[in-house]
Write an enzyme that holds these catalytic residues in place. Structure first.
Site, PDB file in Angstrom:
ATOM      1  N   ASP A 175      -0.826 -10.016   7.976  1.00  0.00           N
ATOM      2  CA  ASP A 175      -0.755  -9.250   6.731  1.00  0.00           C
ATOM      3  C   ASP A 175       0.263  -8.137   7.006  1.00  0.00           C
ATOM      4  OD1 ASP A 175      -1.207  -8.193   4.251  1.00  0.00           O
ATOM      5  OD2 ASP A 175      -3.354  -7.827   4.530  1.00  0.00           O
ATOM      6  N   GLU A 212       5.682 -12.113   0.285  1.00  0.00           N
ATOM      7  CA  GLU A 212       5.956 -11.083  -0.708  1.00  0.00           C
ATOM      8  C   GLU A 212       7.257 -10.355  -0.368  1.00  0.00           C
ATOM      9  OE1 GLU A 212       2.252  -8.700  -0.816  1.00  0.00           O
ATOM     10  OE2 GLU A 212       1.349 -10.444   0.118  1.00  0.00           O
ATOM     11  N   HIS A 257      -0.851  -2.380  -4.549  1.00  0.00           N
ATOM     12  CA  HIS A 257      -0.204  -3.136  -5.634  1.00  0.00           C
ATOM     13  C   HIS A 257      -0.249  -2.388  -6.971  1.00  0.00           C
ATOM     14  CE1 HIS A 257       0.185  -6.281  -2.760  1.00  0.00           C
ATOM     15  NE2 HIS A 257      -0.999  -6.825  -2.884  1.00  0.00           N
ATOM     16  N   ARG A 311       0.808  -1.216   0.000  1.00  0.00           N
ATOM     17  CA  ARG A 311       0.000   0.000   0.000  1.00  0.00           C
ATOM     18  C   ARG A 311       0.843   1.270   0.000  1.00  0.00           C
ATOM     19  NH1 ARG A 311      -2.417  -4.000   2.433  1.00  0.00           N
ATOM     20  NH2 ARG A 311      -4.608  -4.335   1.996  1.00  0.00           N
ATOM     21  N   HIS A 317       3.079 -12.432  -6.219  1.00  0.00           N
ATOM     22  CA  HIS A 317       1.999 -12.584  -5.256  1.00  0.00           C
ATOM     23  C   HIS A 317       1.416 -14.002  -5.278  1.00  0.00           C
ATOM     24  CE1 HIS A 317      -1.486 -11.330  -2.820  1.00  0.00           C
ATOM     25  NE2 HIS A 317      -0.813 -10.220  -2.566  1.00  0.00           N
TER      26      HIS A 317
HETATM   27  C1  GAL Z   1      -1.927  -8.619  -0.002  1.00  0.00           C
HETATM   28  C2  GAL Z   1      -2.344  -7.519   0.895  1.00  0.00           C
HETATM   29  C3  GAL Z   1      -3.671  -7.945   1.489  1.00  0.00           C
HETATM   30  C4  GAL Z   1      -4.696  -8.185   0.404  1.00  0.00           C
HETATM   31  C5  GAL Z   1      -4.101  -9.102  -0.660  1.00  0.00           C
HETATM   32  C6  GAL Z   1      -4.952  -9.209  -1.892  1.00  0.00           C
HETATM   33  O1  GAL Z   1      -0.640  -8.411  -0.498  1.00  0.00           O
HETATM   34  O2  GAL Z   1      -1.382  -7.253   1.877  1.00  0.00           O
HETATM   35  O3  GAL Z   1      -4.129  -6.992   2.406  1.00  0.00           O
HETATM   36  O4  GAL Z   1      -5.085  -6.969  -0.162  1.00  0.00           O
HETATM   37  O5  GAL Z   1      -2.843  -8.670  -1.065  1.00  0.00           O
HETATM   38  O6  GAL Z   1      -6.212  -9.731  -1.612  1.00  0.00           O
END
Ligand code: GAL
Length: 346
Positions: A251, A313, A106, A81, A180
Protein backbone atom coordinates in the site's frame (compact mmCIF):
# COMPACT_ATOMS: atom_id res chain seq x y z
CA UNK A 1 -18.43 2.45 -31.34
CA UNK A 2 -21.57 2.83 -29.30
CA UNK A 3 -22.73 4.26 -25.97
CA UNK A 4 -25.64 2.67 -24.11
CA UNK A 5 -27.12 4.50 -21.13
CA UNK A 6 -29.25 2.72 -18.53
CA UNK A 7 -30.98 3.79 -15.34
CA UNK A 8 -29.01 2.41 -12.36
CA UNK A 9 -31.08 3.59 -9.40
CA UNK A 10 -31.41 6.46 -6.95
CA UNK A 11 -29.06 7.58 -4.20
CA UNK A 12 -30.48 7.75 -0.66
CA UNK A 13 -30.87 11.51 -1.14
CA UNK A 14 -32.95 10.91 -4.27
CA UNK A 15 -30.48 11.66 -7.08
CA UNK A 16 -30.72 9.60 -10.25
CA UNK A 17 -27.78 7.42 -11.18
CA UNK A 18 -27.10 6.19 -14.71
CA UNK A 19 -24.63 3.67 -16.06
CA UNK A 20 -23.01 4.44 -19.41
CA UNK A 21 -21.47 1.55 -21.36
CA UNK A 22 -18.90 2.47 -24.01
CA UNK A 23 -18.61 -0.33 -26.60
CA UNK A 24 -15.94 -0.58 -29.25
CA UNK A 25 -16.28 -2.39 -32.59
CA UNK A 26 -15.05 -5.69 -31.15
CA UNK A 27 -17.61 -5.55 -28.29
CA UNK A 28 -15.04 -4.80 -25.57
CA UNK A 29 -16.60 -2.26 -23.27
CA UNK A 30 -16.30 -0.23 -20.11
CA UNK A 31 -19.20 0.93 -17.96
CA UNK A 32 -19.18 4.11 -15.91
CA UNK A 33 -21.56 5.74 -13.43
CA UNK A 34 -22.40 9.42 -13.13
CA UNK A 35 -21.91 8.66 -9.38
CA UNK A 36 -18.24 9.19 -8.43
CA UNK A 37 -17.14 8.54 -12.01
CA UNK A 38 -17.11 4.89 -10.92
CA UNK A 39 -15.91 2.34 -13.48
CA UNK A 40 -18.21 -0.61 -12.73
CA UNK A 41 -16.83 -3.08 -15.29
CA UNK A 42 -14.25 -3.45 -18.08
CA UNK A 43 -14.89 -6.32 -20.50
CA UNK A 44 -11.75 -7.35 -22.39
CA UNK A 45 -11.00 -10.58 -24.32
CA UNK A 46 -8.55 -13.22 -23.07
CA UNK A 47 -6.21 -15.08 -25.43
CA UNK A 48 -9.15 -17.26 -26.63
CA UNK A 49 -11.26 -14.19 -27.34
CA UNK A 50 -13.50 -14.65 -24.27
CA UNK A 51 -14.85 -11.30 -23.09
CA UNK A 52 -14.74 -11.07 -19.30
CA UNK A 53 -14.75 -8.38 -16.64
CA UNK A 54 -11.30 -7.32 -15.35
CA UNK A 55 -12.25 -4.94 -12.51
CA UNK A 56 -14.21 -5.32 -9.27
CA UNK A 57 -17.66 -3.77 -9.32
CA UNK A 58 -20.94 -3.84 -7.44
CA UNK A 59 -24.43 -4.57 -8.74
CA UNK A 60 -26.41 -1.60 -7.45
CA UNK A 61 -26.19 1.94 -6.14
CA UNK A 62 -27.14 0.99 -2.56
CA UNK A 63 -24.04 -1.23 -2.38
CA UNK A 64 -21.84 1.56 -3.80
CA UNK A 65 -23.20 4.04 -1.25
CA UNK A 66 -22.52 1.63 1.63
CA UNK A 67 -19.07 0.57 0.43
CA UNK A 68 -15.96 2.28 1.80
CA UNK A 69 -13.27 0.69 -0.38
CA UNK A 70 -13.46 3.23 -3.23
CA UNK A 71 -14.27 0.71 -5.98
CA UNK A 72 -13.50 2.14 -9.43
CA UNK A 73 -14.11 5.76 -8.44
CA UNK A 74 -12.36 9.10 -8.88
CA UNK A 75 -10.39 9.62 -5.65
CA UNK A 76 -10.30 13.35 -4.83
CA UNK A 77 -9.81 16.20 -4.15
CA UNK A 78 -6.59 14.53 -3.02
CA UNK A 79 -5.95 10.86 -3.70
CA UNK A 80 -4.27 9.16 -0.75
CA UNK A 81 -3.77 10.47 2.76
CA UNK A 82 -3.23 13.99 4.10
CA UNK A 83 -1.64 13.42 7.49
CA UNK A 84 -3.42 14.90 10.52
CA UNK A 85 -6.13 16.01 8.06
CA UNK A 86 -4.58 19.44 7.80
CA UNK A 87 -2.16 21.48 5.74
CA UNK A 88 -0.92 25.01 5.26
CA UNK A 89 -0.72 27.13 2.12
CA UNK A 90 0.94 30.56 2.45
CA UNK A 91 0.70 30.26 6.24
CA UNK A 92 -3.08 29.65 6.20
CA UNK A 93 -4.10 26.50 8.03
CA UNK A 94 -6.80 24.32 6.47
CA UNK A 95 -8.48 21.61 8.53
CA UNK A 96 -9.97 18.78 6.55
CA UNK A 97 -12.46 16.10 7.53
CA UNK A 98 -10.59 13.08 8.92
CA UNK A 99 -11.86 9.70 7.75
CA UNK A 100 -8.90 7.34 8.20
CA UNK A 101 -7.38 7.38 11.70
CA UNK A 102 -6.19 10.98 12.02
CA UNK A 103 -5.78 11.41 8.25
CA UNK A 104 -7.98 12.59 5.44
CA UNK A 105 -8.20 9.77 2.88
CA UNK A 106 -9.17 10.29 -0.77
CA UNK A 107 -10.67 13.72 -0.13
CA UNK A 108 -12.68 12.97 3.02
CA UNK A 109 -15.91 11.21 4.03
CA UNK A 110 -17.86 12.96 1.28
CA UNK A 111 -15.18 12.76 -1.40
CA UNK A 112 -15.60 12.87 -5.18
CA UNK A 113 -16.33 9.12 -5.06
CA UNK A 114 -19.80 10.01 -3.75
CA UNK A 115 -20.67 12.92 -6.02
CA UNK A 116 -23.15 13.07 -8.89
CA UNK A 117 -21.36 14.36 -11.98
CA UNK A 118 -22.64 16.04 -15.13
CA UNK A 119 -22.08 13.82 -18.15
CA UNK A 120 -21.47 14.65 -21.79
CA UNK A 121 -21.35 11.75 -24.26
CA UNK A 122 -18.95 11.87 -27.22
CA UNK A 123 -19.08 9.34 -30.04
CA UNK A 124 -16.47 9.29 -32.81
CA UNK A 125 -15.52 6.71 -35.47
CA UNK A 126 -12.85 5.00 -33.43
CA UNK A 127 -13.55 6.06 -29.87
CA UNK A 128 -16.33 6.79 -27.41
CA UNK A 129 -15.85 9.16 -24.50
CA UNK A 130 -17.56 10.65 -21.48
CA UNK A 131 -16.82 14.06 -20.03
CA UNK A 132 -17.68 14.06 -16.35
CA UNK A 133 -17.72 17.38 -14.56
CA UNK A 134 -18.33 18.75 -11.13
CA UNK A 135 -18.01 21.93 -9.09
CA UNK A 136 -16.51 21.42 -5.66
CA UNK A 137 -17.36 24.57 -3.67
CA UNK A 138 -14.94 26.61 -1.55
CA UNK A 139 -14.63 24.86 1.83
CA UNK A 140 -15.78 21.46 0.51
CA UNK A 141 -14.46 18.88 3.05
CA UNK A 142 -12.27 21.74 4.33
CA UNK A 143 -10.37 22.46 1.08
CA UNK A 144 -10.01 26.05 -0.11
CA UNK A 145 -11.25 27.38 -3.45
CA UNK A 146 -14.14 26.77 -5.80
CA UNK A 147 -12.73 23.95 -7.87
CA UNK A 148 -14.10 23.06 -11.31
CA UNK A 149 -13.16 19.54 -12.30
CA UNK A 150 -13.49 17.70 -15.59
CA UNK A 151 -12.59 14.04 -16.05
CA UNK A 152 -12.59 12.56 -19.56
CA UNK A 153 -12.86 8.79 -20.03
CA UNK A 154 -12.03 7.75 -23.59
CA UNK A 155 -12.25 4.14 -24.80
CA UNK A 156 -11.10 3.22 -28.29
CA UNK A 157 -11.09 0.43 -30.84
CA UNK A 158 -7.66 -0.77 -29.72
CA UNK A 159 -8.81 -1.36 -26.11
CA UNK A 160 -7.05 1.75 -24.81
CA UNK A 161 -8.75 3.52 -21.94
CA UNK A 162 -7.46 7.05 -21.47
CA UNK A 163 -8.42 8.88 -18.28
CA UNK A 164 -7.56 12.56 -18.22
CA UNK A 165 -8.36 15.15 -15.60
CA UNK A 166 -8.45 18.95 -15.57
CA UNK A 167 -9.22 21.39 -12.78
CA UNK A 168 -9.21 25.12 -12.15
CA UNK A 169 -9.57 27.01 -8.89
CA UNK A 170 -10.19 30.55 -7.64
CA UNK A 171 -7.94 30.16 -4.53
CA UNK A 172 -4.67 28.30 -4.08
CA UNK A 173 -5.55 24.72 -3.28
CA UNK A 174 -4.46 21.08 -3.28
CA UNK A 175 -5.47 18.61 -5.92
CA UNK A 176 -4.39 15.21 -7.20
CA UNK A 177 -6.91 12.92 -8.83
CA UNK A 178 -6.69 9.25 -9.65
CA UNK A 179 -8.90 6.34 -10.55
CA UNK A 180 -9.31 3.68 -7.88
CA UNK A 181 -10.15 0.62 -10.01
CA UNK A 182 -9.26 -2.77 -8.58
CA UNK A 183 -7.90 -4.80 -11.49
CA UNK A 184 -8.12 -8.58 -11.74
CA UNK A 185 -7.08 -9.77 -15.19
CA UNK A 186 -8.06 -13.42 -14.61
CA UNK A 187 -11.54 -12.45 -15.85
CA UNK A 188 -14.70 -12.42 -13.70
CA UNK A 189 -12.47 -12.82 -10.61
CA UNK A 190 -11.63 -16.47 -11.22
CA UNK A 191 -8.50 -16.17 -9.05
CA UNK A 192 -7.06 -13.51 -6.77
CA UNK A 193 -4.28 -11.20 -7.98
CA UNK A 194 -1.39 -12.76 -6.05
CA UNK A 195 -0.21 -14.70 -9.12
CA UNK A 196 -0.42 -11.72 -11.49
CA UNK A 197 2.97 -10.53 -12.76
CA UNK A 198 3.65 -6.86 -12.09
CA UNK A 199 6.40 -4.67 -13.47
CA UNK A 200 6.92 -1.10 -12.22
CA UNK A 201 9.69 1.09 -13.61
CA UNK A 202 10.64 2.64 -10.26
CA UNK A 203 14.06 2.65 -8.56
CA UNK A 204 12.55 4.23 -5.46
CA UNK A 205 9.45 3.84 -3.34
CA UNK A 206 8.05 5.72 -0.35
CA UNK A 207 8.01 4.07 3.07
CA UNK A 208 4.93 4.50 5.25
CA UNK A 209 4.12 4.32 8.97
CA UNK A 210 1.44 2.11 10.53
CA UNK A 211 -1.23 4.64 9.48
CA UNK A 212 0.07 4.47 5.87
CA UNK A 213 1.42 8.01 6.02
CA UNK A 214 4.63 8.57 3.97
CA UNK A 215 7.83 8.74 6.01
CA UNK A 216 10.79 8.61 3.60
CA UNK A 217 12.02 7.67 0.13
CA UNK A 218 14.01 4.43 -0.15
CA UNK A 219 15.71 2.41 -2.87
CA UNK A 220 13.77 -0.66 -4.06
CA UNK A 221 17.04 -2.52 -4.66
CA UNK A 222 17.23 -5.64 -2.51
CA UNK A 223 13.70 -5.23 -1.08
CA UNK A 224 10.28 -6.80 -1.83
CA UNK A 225 9.50 -3.46 -3.55
CA UNK A 226 11.73 -4.18 -6.54
CA UNK A 227 9.28 -4.75 -9.42
CA UNK A 228 11.68 -3.42 -12.07
CA UNK A 229 12.22 -6.75 -13.79
CA UNK A 230 8.63 -7.95 -13.33
CA UNK A 231 7.62 -10.18 -10.44
CA UNK A 232 4.71 -12.30 -9.20
CA UNK A 233 2.73 -9.94 -6.93
CA UNK A 234 2.43 -12.40 -4.05
CA UNK A 235 6.00 -13.71 -4.18
CA UNK A 236 7.25 -11.66 -1.19
CA UNK A 237 4.01 -10.24 0.20
CA UNK A 238 4.24 -12.26 3.44
CA UNK A 239 7.97 -11.80 3.95
CA UNK A 240 9.54 -10.47 7.15
CA UNK A 241 9.53 -6.86 6.04
CA UNK A 242 8.43 -4.05 8.32
CA UNK A 243 7.03 -1.99 5.44
CA UNK A 244 4.79 -4.85 4.28
CA UNK A 245 3.71 -5.39 7.88
CA UNK A 246 2.89 -1.69 8.38
CA UNK A 247 0.38 -1.83 5.53
CA UNK A 248 -0.63 -5.53 5.70
CA UNK A 249 0.75 -5.92 2.17
CA UNK A 250 1.61 -3.40 -0.52
CA UNK A 251 0.00 0.00 0.00
CA UNK A 252 2.92 2.20 -1.03
CA UNK A 253 3.74 4.99 -3.47
CA UNK A 254 6.46 4.27 -6.05
CA UNK A 255 8.52 7.05 -7.61
CA UNK A 256 8.21 6.40 -11.34
CA UNK A 257 11.47 6.68 -13.30
CA UNK A 258 9.72 8.39 -16.25
CA UNK A 259 12.24 6.85 -18.66
CA UNK A 260 10.14 4.16 -20.31
CA UNK A 261 6.65 3.72 -21.66
CA UNK A 262 4.59 1.96 -20.44
CA UNK A 263 5.91 2.51 -16.91
CA UNK A 264 3.71 -0.22 -15.41
CA UNK A 265 2.69 -3.64 -16.77
CA UNK A 266 0.31 -6.11 -15.14
CA UNK A 267 -0.08 -9.56 -16.61
CA UNK A 268 -2.16 -12.67 -15.96
CA UNK A 269 -0.32 -15.54 -17.61
CA UNK A 270 -3.24 -18.02 -17.53
CA UNK A 271 -5.73 -15.79 -19.38
CA UNK A 272 -3.04 -14.10 -21.49
CA UNK A 273 -4.35 -10.63 -20.57
CA UNK A 274 -1.89 -7.79 -20.15
CA UNK A 275 -2.50 -4.25 -18.95
CA UNK A 276 0.04 -1.56 -19.83
CA UNK A 277 -0.11 1.78 -18.03
CA UNK A 278 1.44 5.01 -19.23
CA UNK A 279 1.08 8.13 -17.13
CA UNK A 280 2.34 11.70 -16.89
CA UNK A 281 2.08 11.51 -13.09
CA UNK A 282 5.25 11.15 -10.95
CA UNK A 283 3.98 8.37 -8.72
CA UNK A 284 1.84 5.24 -8.55
CA UNK A 285 0.39 3.82 -5.34
CA UNK A 286 0.31 0.04 -5.48
CA UNK A 287 -2.49 -1.21 -3.22
CA UNK A 288 -2.93 -4.98 -3.21
CA UNK A 289 -6.48 -5.00 -1.80
CA UNK A 290 -5.29 -5.78 1.73
CA UNK A 291 -8.54 -4.63 3.35
CA UNK A 292 -11.22 -5.59 0.82
CA UNK A 293 -12.77 -8.01 3.30
CA UNK A 294 -15.54 -10.54 2.77
CA UNK A 295 -18.64 -8.39 2.94
CA UNK A 296 -19.15 -7.40 -0.71
CA UNK A 297 -21.34 -9.17 -3.27
CA UNK A 298 -19.39 -8.29 -6.39
CA UNK A 299 -20.60 -8.25 -9.97
CA UNK A 300 -20.75 -11.67 -11.55
CA UNK A 301 -21.95 -13.30 -8.31
CA UNK A 302 -18.52 -13.19 -6.70
CA UNK A 303 -17.92 -12.88 -2.97
CA UNK A 304 -15.16 -10.44 -2.09
CA UNK A 305 -11.88 -11.47 -0.43
CA UNK A 306 -8.64 -9.70 0.34
CA UNK A 307 -6.27 -9.53 -2.67
CA UNK A 308 -9.10 -10.13 -5.13
CA UNK A 309 -8.08 -6.97 -6.95
CA UNK A 310 -5.18 -4.52 -6.98
CA UNK A 311 -5.13 -0.78 -7.53
CA UNK A 312 -2.49 1.13 -9.46
CA UNK A 313 -3.21 4.72 -8.44
CA UNK A 314 -1.22 7.09 -10.65
CA UNK A 315 -1.03 10.48 -8.95
CA UNK A 316 1.04 13.24 -7.37
CA UNK A 317 2.99 12.08 -4.28
CA UNK A 318 0.49 11.64 -1.41
CA UNK A 319 0.84 14.02 1.55
CA UNK A 320 3.55 15.99 -0.28
CA UNK A 321 2.19 19.21 1.24
CA UNK A 322 3.17 17.98 4.74
CA UNK A 323 6.39 16.09 3.91
CA UNK A 324 9.53 18.14 3.34
CA UNK A 325 11.23 15.28 1.43
CA UNK A 326 8.55 15.35 -1.32
CA UNK A 327 8.01 18.01 -4.01
CA UNK A 328 4.73 19.88 -3.46
CA UNK A 329 1.98 20.54 -5.96
CA UNK A 330 -0.33 23.49 -5.33
CA UNK A 331 -2.85 24.67 -7.90
CA UNK A 332 -3.12 28.46 -8.18
CA UNK A 333 -5.85 30.61 -9.78
CA UNK A 334 -5.13 31.07 -13.49
CA UNK A 335 -3.42 27.67 -13.81
CA UNK A 336 -4.92 24.41 -15.04
CA UNK A 337 -4.27 21.12 -13.24
CA UNK A 338 -3.91 18.29 -15.74
CA UNK A 339 -3.19 14.59 -15.32
CA UNK A 340 -3.41 11.79 -17.87
CA UNK A 341 -3.10 8.01 -17.63
CA UNK A 342 -3.64 5.48 -20.42
CA UNK A 343 -4.59 1.87 -19.60
CA UNK A 344 -3.97 -0.35 -22.62
CA UNK A 345 -5.42 -3.85 -22.52
CA UNK A 346 -3.59 -6.40 -24.67
C1 GAL B 1 -6.19 2.82 -0.94
C2 GAL B 1 -5.46 3.12 0.31
C3 GAL B 1 -5.69 1.94 1.23
C4 GAL B 1 -7.17 1.75 1.49
C5 GAL B 1 -7.92 1.74 0.16
C6 GAL B 1 -9.41 1.80 0.33
O1 GAL B 1 -5.92 3.77 -1.92
O2 GAL B 1 -4.09 3.34 0.08
O3 GAL B 1 -4.99 2.09 2.43
O4 GAL B 1 -7.64 2.77 2.32
O5 GAL B 1 -7.56 2.82 -0.64
O6 GAL B 1 -9.90 0.70 1.04
Amino acid sequence: MNIIKRYFGKTTDGQEVYEYSLYNDSSSHISVLNYGGVITEIYIPDQEGRLENVVLGLENIEDYEKSDIYLGCIAGRTAGRISNASFKIDGNLYNLQANNNKANLHGGPDGFNKRILDVKEILENDYAALELSLLSPDGDQGYPGNLRVKATYKFDNKNNLELSYEAVTDKKTLITLTNHSYFNLSGNCKRDILDHVLKIDADKYIEVDIETVPTKISEVQGTPFDFRAGKVVGSNINSENQQLKNASGYDHPFVLNQKSSPQITLEDITSGRRLEITTDQPSVVLYTGNFIGHSYALRGDVKSTNHLGLCLETQWFPDAINQSFLPKYILSPGEVYTARTVYSFR
